[in-house]
Design a protein around this motif. Structure first.
Motif, PDB file in Angstrom:
ATOM      1  N   THR A 378     -12.762  75.291  71.702  1.00  0.00           N
ATOM      2  CA  THR A 378     -13.252  76.629  72.061  1.00  0.00           C
ATOM      3  C   THR A 378     -12.116  77.546  72.481  1.00  0.00           C
ATOM      4  OG1 THR A 378     -13.622  75.954  74.365  1.00  0.00           O
ATOM      5  CG2 THR A 378     -15.454  75.653  72.816  1.00  0.00           C
ATOM      6  N   LEU A 379     -10.844  77.100  72.296  1.00  0.00           N
ATOM      7  CA  LEU A 379      -9.704  77.906  72.707  1.00  0.00           C
ATOM      8  C   LEU A 379      -9.230  78.778  71.565  1.00  0.00           C
ATOM      9  CD1 LEU A 379      -7.563  75.359  74.771  1.00  0.00           C
ATOM     10  CD2 LEU A 379      -9.179  77.063  75.604  1.00  0.00           C
ATOM     11  N   ILE A 380      -9.031  80.055  71.835  1.00  0.00           N
ATOM     12  CA  ILE A 380      -8.490  80.976  70.841  1.00  0.00           C
ATOM     13  C   ILE A 380      -7.987  82.200  71.595  1.00  0.00           C
ATOM     14  CG2 ILE A 380     -10.655  82.182  70.436  1.00  0.00           C
ATOM     15  CD1 ILE A 380      -8.037  81.229  67.767  1.00  0.00           C
ATOM     16  N   GLY A 381      -6.929  82.827  71.093  1.00  0.00           N
ATOM     17  CA  GLY A 381      -6.407  84.041  71.736  1.00  0.00           C
ATOM     18  C   GLY A 381      -5.138  84.503  71.061  1.00  0.00           C
ATOM     19  N   ASP A 413      -2.372  78.987  64.515  1.00  0.00           N
ATOM     20  CA  ASP A 413      -3.498  79.672  63.890  1.00  0.00           C
ATOM     21  C   ASP A 413      -3.026  80.804  62.994  1.00  0.00           C
ATOM     22  OD1 ASP A 413      -4.953  77.974  65.536  1.00  0.00           O
ATOM     23  OD2 ASP A 413      -5.135  79.487  67.118  1.00  0.00           O
ATOM     24  N   ALA A 414      -3.863  81.175  62.020  1.00  0.00           N
ATOM     25  CA  ALA A 414      -3.554  82.275  61.115  1.00  0.00           C
ATOM     26  C   ALA A 414      -3.683  83.609  61.849  1.00  0.00           C
ATOM     27  CB  ALA A 414      -4.481  82.248  59.917  1.00  0.00           C
ATOM     28  N   VAL A 415      -2.753  84.533  61.575  1.00  0.00           N
ATOM     29  CA  VAL A 415      -2.740  85.840  62.228  1.00  0.00           C
ATOM     30  C   VAL A 415      -2.665  86.915  61.162  1.00  0.00           C
ATOM     31  CG1 VAL A 415      -1.487  87.395  63.769  1.00  0.00           C
ATOM     32  CG2 VAL A 415      -1.676  84.975  64.337  1.00  0.00           C
ATOM     33  N   THR A 416      -3.533  87.918  61.278  1.00  0.00           N
ATOM     34  CA  THR A 416      -3.448  89.089  60.420  1.00  0.00           C
ATOM     35  C   THR A 416      -3.291  90.323  61.294  1.00  0.00           C
ATOM     36  OG1 THR A 416      -5.865  89.337  60.378  1.00  0.00           O
ATOM     37  CG2 THR A 416      -4.854  88.060  58.597  1.00  0.00           C
ATOM     38  N   VAL A 417      -2.506  91.277  60.803  1.00  0.00           N
ATOM     39  CA  VAL A 417      -2.237  92.507  61.546  1.00  0.00           C
ATOM     40  C   VAL A 417      -2.641  93.680  60.666  1.00  0.00           C
ATOM     41  CG1 VAL A 417      -0.500  93.892  62.721  1.00  0.00           C
ATOM     42  CG2 VAL A 417      -0.307  91.390  62.716  1.00  0.00           C
ATOM     43  N   VAL A 459      -4.781  93.023  65.852  1.00  0.00           N
ATOM     44  CA  VAL A 459      -4.293  91.679  65.561  1.00  0.00           C
ATOM     45  C   VAL A 459      -5.470  90.718  65.652  1.00  0.00           C
ATOM     46  CG1 VAL A 459      -2.684  89.853  66.203  1.00  0.00           C
ATOM     47  CG2 VAL A 459      -2.044  92.258  66.501  1.00  0.00           C
ATOM     48  N   THR A 460      -5.721  89.941  64.580  1.00  0.00           N
ATOM     49  CA  THR A 460      -6.821  88.989  64.532  1.00  0.00           C
ATOM     50  C   THR A 460      -6.272  87.612  64.209  1.00  0.00           C
ATOM     51  OG1 THR A 460      -8.352  90.686  63.759  1.00  0.00           O
ATOM     52  CG2 THR A 460      -9.019  88.402  63.430  1.00  0.00           C
ATOM     53  N   THR A 461      -6.759  86.596  64.966  1.00  0.00           N
ATOM     54  CA  THR A 461      -6.338  85.215  64.706  1.00  0.00           C
ATOM     55  C   THR A 461      -7.574  84.352  64.521  1.00  0.00           C
ATOM     56  OG1 THR A 461      -5.086  83.324  65.552  1.00  0.00           O
ATOM     57  CG2 THR A 461      -6.249  84.654  67.170  1.00  0.00           C
ATOM     58  N   THR A 462      -7.496  83.402  63.604  1.00  0.00           N
ATOM     59  CA  THR A 462      -8.589  82.467  63.317  1.00  0.00           C
ATOM     60  C   THR A 462      -8.012  81.067  63.247  1.00  0.00           C
ATOM     61  OG1 THR A 462      -9.731  84.167  62.024  1.00  0.00           O
ATOM     62  CG2 THR A 462     -10.442  81.888  61.718  1.00  0.00           C
ATOM     63  N   ASP A 463      -8.628  80.112  64.013  1.00  0.00           N
ATOM     64  CA  ASP A 463      -8.113  78.746  63.984  1.00  0.00           C
ATOM     65  C   ASP A 463      -8.940  77.890  63.032  1.00  0.00           C
ATOM     66  OD1 ASP A 463     -10.443  78.158  65.302  1.00  0.00           O
ATOM     67  OD2 ASP A 463      -9.495  77.687  67.223  1.00  0.00           O
ATOM     68  N   ALA A 464      -8.553  76.622  62.911  1.00  0.00           N
ATOM     69  CA  ALA A 464      -9.208  75.718  61.969  1.00  0.00           C
ATOM     70  C   ALA A 464     -10.646  75.433  62.347  1.00  0.00           C
ATOM     71  CB  ALA A 464      -8.421  74.404  61.890  1.00  0.00           C
ATOM     72  N   ALA A 465     -10.981  75.589  63.627  1.00  0.00           N
ATOM     73  CA  ALA A 465     -12.354  75.348  64.075  1.00  0.00           C
ATOM     74  C   ALA A 465     -13.267  76.522  63.798  1.00  0.00           C
ATOM     75  CB  ALA A 465     -12.375  75.026  65.569  1.00  0.00           C
ATOM     76  N   GLY A 466     -12.711  77.650  63.330  1.00  0.00           N
ATOM     77  CA  GLY A 466     -13.515  78.830  63.060  1.00  0.00           C
ATOM     78  C   GLY A 466     -13.571  79.808  64.211  1.00  0.00           C
TER      79      GLY A 466
END
Length: 633
Positions: A378-381, A413-417, A459-466
């Motif tokens: 549940t960690l993302i940031g 994690d993947a990052v898009t700007v 800035v948006t980041t998405t991890d493998a867990a969604g």
């Protein structure tokens, strides 16, 4: 001699117990219609059954008579049921009228205490000790005595040895048969009729069947292709064990054939063996759409699911706590699907693996467990650490070379700007020790237009867990800078002697509220800027002291430089014209001798002298506006 124990169960189910035909005991039992009467006797201990009015008289081999009052209706039809019970076995006596008052007895043996719960109250565990009055306990011809009595010798223990059959009892002397009595056989354990199912554990140690039969009879038990033999012991009990490899595993029913052979002949009984060794379960989904519980799934709660081999109970253990799952059974495929809605309070936030154990138990007593793990993330940031430029504002110089945006992310994690409506994929450098990443994105100079403005950044980041996280910021851009010298000094653009004497003020404009530096003769001076925040422009001025510029007639170079808060810089150069020189000399006033005489006066007089420049003589001011006064010497 001992009294005969009896039990009477009336039509309402009430029980009455007592004894008859003993020392000081009555020989009569009084019953109402619809009663069940059980006597602690065996068939071999009874010589005859006769009717006396509505009473049934039972004559024993030792001469005693037991009377059951109210057994028959007025027309001679039995209104009650008679049982004989001893050693945990029971026989129902079915009477049919013969000649006169005599009745024929047909015996139907029950299969043993506990099998038919409805009649448990009518059983007697103790044996019956009634023997013929003229028999000696030491007789060697016990078998002959038993034959003469139409049953197995009572003092050998009944043990259920009276088979289902018919005995005709006529008169006190009864009847007799020649040769050994026919054998009896029954199964008392391990089969469907006794309520037993062979489960996985029981099968693993061998399939055990038990029964009763005629003592010393040879018993053969056949299940499918497997056969085993044994001998009935002196107490009338037998037992066989089939090794696991002889009885296939699975879930099925199979016939059991049991044959007993004695000198009296052969008897057979058939039962059914129920085998159920099949058990199993699985965890089909460990949680979340992709097997990992992300933040969004965590908030909504998770449903764990799996399969089970039948309509079996499923218990799910998470964190040492048991939860009962719901099972949906498919009778066609004989399989079930289990599910458990797990509340969010069960899972802690973070990134970890949670152990899950499922245990299933079926009706046969089989049990099976399997374990798995549920992945929780549940960690993302993400963050924007620098928006661009050394001081957070992109100036002209920085925009020309391109700008690199940077930030952090909680993992690899993947990052898009997204900048100016265009989305770019950023590069992420991951540190597996700290489980954090640093992202960077190079923005080209063409992205920045001239001006002073804020550019939005997402800035948006998405991890493998969604899990997805978004942060927003702005890039401050300031590529505007400029300065000018609007007036170079003096009323006509030339500093004359009068203007020089009172000091010269230089002025100009600047694009914003920026600092202005004026350099004259290698010396720098700070201009004073008056800022108009409506137009975002400024006016600068500098009062130049007279000591800065020398007198004379020359051009003075001036450099004006401005620098704004973003670090932009602009310069302009100009020239200040200076002319402080003026003078005249009238050494000759006129005439040959300096005195105009009449002749000279008549022809006109020419005055001469010297001036400092090419200036008009006789004018009140020179070309720079300096007034002169000419006088002779």
């Amino acid at each position: 001699m001992s009294a005969i124990q009896f039990v009477v169960r009336d039509v309402a189910g009430n029980l009455s117990r007592g004894s008859v035909a003993g020392e000081g005991a009555s020989s009569s039992i009084i019953v109402g219609a619809g009663a069940d009467v059980s006597l602690n006797l065996t068939a071999g201990q009874i010589l005859s059954y006769t009717r006396q009015g509505q009473a049934l008289q039972i004559t024993l081999i030792d001469g005693r008579v037991i009377t059951i009052e109210g057994y028959f209706a007025m027309d001679g039809v039995a209104e009650n049921t008679l049982f004989l019970s001893a050693d945990g076995y029971m026989t129902e006596v079915q009477l049919q009228q013969g000649a006169g008052a005599d009745y024929f007895a047909t015996y139907a043996q029950d299969s043993g205490l506990g099998k038919f719960a409805a009649n448990d109250d009518l059983y007697f565990v103790r044996g019956a000790d009634v023997i013929r009055a003229d028999a000696a306990v030491g007789d060697d011809d016990v078998g002959m005595l038993a034959t003469a009595l139409g049953g197995v010798a009572p003092f050998l223990g009944w043990g259920g040895a009276a088979a289902v059959g018919t005995a005709v009892i006529a008169g006190v002397d009864g009847g007799s048969t020649n040769g050994p009595p026919p054998p009896v056989i029954d199964v008392t354990g391990g089969v469907e009729g006794t309520g037993d199912i062979i489960n996985q554990e029981e099968h693993s140690t061998g399939v055990v069947l038990t029964g009763v039969g005629t003592p010393e009879g040879n018993v053969t038990v056949t299940i499918g292709d497997a056969t085993t033999t044994t001998i009935v012991d002196q107490d009338g009990n037998w037992s066989v064990t089939f090794p696991p490899e002889e009885i296939p595993t699975g879930e099925y029913d199979i016939p059991v054939d049991v044959v007993i052979v004695t000198e009296g002949g052969e008897a057979t009984t058939t039962e059914t063996l129920v085998v159920d060794t099949v058990i199993g379960a699985s965890i089909d989904a460990s949680g979340g759409a992709d097997g990992v519980i992300n933040a969004a799934e965590y908030d909504g709660g998770i449903t764990l699911t799996g399969t089970v081999t039948g309509n079996d109970q499923v218990t799910v253990t998470i964190g040492g706590v048991d939860y009962e799952a719901t099972v949906v059974y498919d009778a066609t495929s004989l399989t079930g699907t289990w599910s458990l809605d797990v509340p969010t309070s069960v899972w802690g936030e973070g990134e970890y693996s949670a152990d899950v154990t499922i245990t299933t138990t079926d009706a046969a007593g089989n049990s099976f467990s399997t374990s798995g793990s549920v992945e929780v993330d549940t960690l993302i940031g993400t963050s924007i650490d620098a928006t661009g430029g050394a001081d957070g504002v992109i100036n002209i110089s920085e925009a020309a070379g391109g700008v690199t945006l940077t930030g952090t992310v909680t993992g690899n994690d993947a990052v898009t700007v997204t900048v100016a409506g265009v989305t770019h994929a950023a590069a992420v450098v991951y540190d597996e020790v700290s489980n954090t990443g640093t992202w960077a994105l190079d923005l080209p100079s063409s992205l920045f237009t001239e001006g002073e403005y804020d550019m939005g950044v997402t800035v948006t980041t998405t991890d493998a867990a969604g899990n997805t996280a978004t942060t927003e910021g702005t890039i401050a851009v300031d590529t505007l800078i400029g300065v000018s010298g609007d007036a170079t000094g003096g009323a006509d653009g030339v500093v004359n002697a009068v203007e020089y004497g009172s000091g010269v003020v230089l002025t100009g404009s600047v694009t914003g509220n920026d600092a202005v530096t004026v350099t004259i003769n290698g010396q720098s001076y700070d201009g004073v800027v008056s800022y108009d925040d409506v137009s975002n422009t400024g006016t600068w001025s500098l009062a130049v002291p007279t000591s800065v510029m020398g007198q004379g007639e020359y051009s003075q170079g001036v450099t004006v430089t401005t620098t704004d808060a973003a670090g932009n810089s602009a310069s302009t150069s100009m020239t200040v014209e200076v002319d402080t020189l003026i003078g005249v000399d009238a050494n000759a006033t006129g005439g040959a001798d300096g005195v105009i005489n009449g002749v000279e006066y008549g022809s006109g007089v020419v005055l001469t002298g010297a001036v400092a420049d090419h200036r008009a003589v006789g004018l009140p001011v020179d070309r720079d506006g300096d007034r002169v006064a000419a006088r002779d010497s």
